[in-house]
Design an enzyme around this catalytic site. Sequence first.
Site, PDB file in Angstrom:
ATOM      1  N   THR A  52      -3.789 -10.237   2.644  1.00 37.18           N
ATOM      2  CA  THR A  52      -5.326  -9.781   2.488  1.00 37.18           C
ATOM      3  C   THR A  52      -5.635  -9.081   0.776  1.00 37.18           C
ATOM      4  O   THR A  52      -5.272  -8.928   0.569  1.00 37.18           O
ATOM      5  CB  THR A  52      -5.250  -9.145   3.527  1.00 37.18           C
ATOM      6  OG1 THR A  52      -7.190  -8.712   3.614  1.00 37.18           O
ATOM      7  CG2 THR A  52      -4.752  -8.411   3.846  1.00 37.18           C
TER       8      THR A  52
ATOM      9  N   TYR B 194      -4.571  -1.627   8.505  1.00 35.06           N
ATOM     10  CA  TYR B 194      -4.619  -2.433   7.783  1.00 35.06           C
ATOM     11  C   TYR B 194      -3.567  -2.947   7.040  1.00 35.06           C
ATOM     12  O   TYR B 194      -2.987  -4.281   6.679  1.00 35.06           O
ATOM     13  CB  TYR B 194      -5.628  -3.685   8.533  1.00 35.06           C
ATOM     14  CG  TYR B 194      -5.447  -5.470   8.304  1.00 35.06           C
ATOM     15  CD1 TYR B 194      -4.544  -5.903   8.994  1.00 35.06           C
ATOM     16  CD2 TYR B 194      -6.777  -5.907   6.810  1.00 35.06           C
ATOM     17  CE1 TYR B 194      -4.645  -7.294   8.805  1.00 35.06           C
ATOM     18  CE2 TYR B 194      -6.890  -7.014   6.974  1.00 35.06           C
ATOM     19  CZ  TYR B 194      -5.225  -7.652   8.121  1.00 35.06           C
ATOM     20  OH  TYR B 194      -5.805  -9.824   7.495  1.00 35.06           O
TER      21      TYR B 194
END
Length: 337
Positions: A118, A142
Site C-alpha cells: 500500500t 496499518y
Amino acid sequence: MSRVVLVTGGAGYVGSNACKALADAGYLPVTYDSLAMGHEWAVRWGPLERGDIRDEARLGDVMRRHRPEAVLHFAASAYVGESVVHPAEYYSNNIAGSLNLLNMMRREHVDRIVFSSTCAVYGAPEAMPISEGTPTDPINPYGATKRMVERMLADFGHAYGIRSMSLRYFNAAGADPSLEVGEDHDPETHLIPIVLDVAAGTRPFVTVYGTDHPTPDGTCVRDYTHVSDLASAHVLALERLSESGARPAINLGTGNGVSVAEVIESARAVTGRPIATVAGPRRPGDPPTLVADARLAARELGWRPAHPSIEAIISTAWAWHQARSVGTAQRRRAAAV
Ligand code: UDP
C-alpha cells in the site's frame, strides 16, 4: 491441468478481482480466506478453502492438497482508522499471519509470492508524485505492518530464496466492468461507495473530511486506480517473478490526482443525481495529497491502466452499486417468502 495459484484473501475486493484475472490468464486460483471480511459469493473462479492465515495446520493442509506454484497474498486487516484503535489485531493478522504464510511456503517448497502492499508505507510525504525512492515512513499501524512484511519478504528472499514482489496500491476503486465482483465493505468507509450511496438515496449526505487542506480546492487529493487494473498487475507480477529473481516494490497508481470535490462532481455527472455534501473536519491521519509516480510499473511490468479516468472508475462502481442493490432486494424478498 491449470497452474494453481493460492490467493490469500481471494474473497475480498482486490483479491476476488485478481482471481478473475488469474483465471482469464489460464491459472486456477485457490482462494484461502477466513471470510471475516470477504464474501463467499465473490469466489467464482476456483475453490474456496476457508481458513485464517495464522492457522498453520490448515494452511499446510491446503498447500499440500492443491500444490500451488505461487501465492498472491491479499489477506490482511486493512482499515487505517481501526489499526490505530486496535493495533494488536493488525500486528497479529498482518505480521504474524504473513510470517506463518512464508514459513509454510518454505516448508512446502513454494517460492514465489506477490504481496498486496500500500502507499500507506510512505506515510505523508511532502513531495509529489511519490516514487518508489521516496522514503517509507508510515504514520499508522496499518502502513507499519505492510512495511514490515515487505522487509520480511526481502529477508526471506536473501536467506531462503523466496522470490517476491510487493505492489503498493494507491486508492483501489471501481468494479469489474462485467459486474461479476465489486466492492462490498462493512462498515463502508471509502469515499466512492459512500458518494454513490448518497446518489442512490440510501445515505442523506457525504461528509467532506476537510476543506482547508493545502490542495488546489482545499479537499484531499488521491490517485484512484481501477481494481481490474490492480488485478491485472498481479498477473504481470507473477509472470515477471517466474522469469527473474526478487523484484523491488512497485507503485500501482495512475499518476492522476483527483480531489474529493472532483470525485463528487464526477459522481453527479455519471449518475445524473444530486449528491448532498456537508463540510466536516479533517479526518485524523489523512495526508492532504497522495499521487503515484507509476513509471516503474510500466517499465518493470509493462502495466498500463485500462481504466485510468475517474469517470470510468465511477461509472463501473455505479453500475455495480445498482446491480448489487437489485441483488440485495431480491435476496431480502426471497428470505421473506
Ligand atoms: N473522504 C471523505 N468523506 C468520506 C470518506 C472519505 O471526505 O466519507 C475522503 C478522505 O478524507 C480521503 C479521500 O476521501 O481524503 C479518500 O478516502 P478513502 O477512505 O476512500 O481512502 P483512503 O485515501 O483513506 O485510503
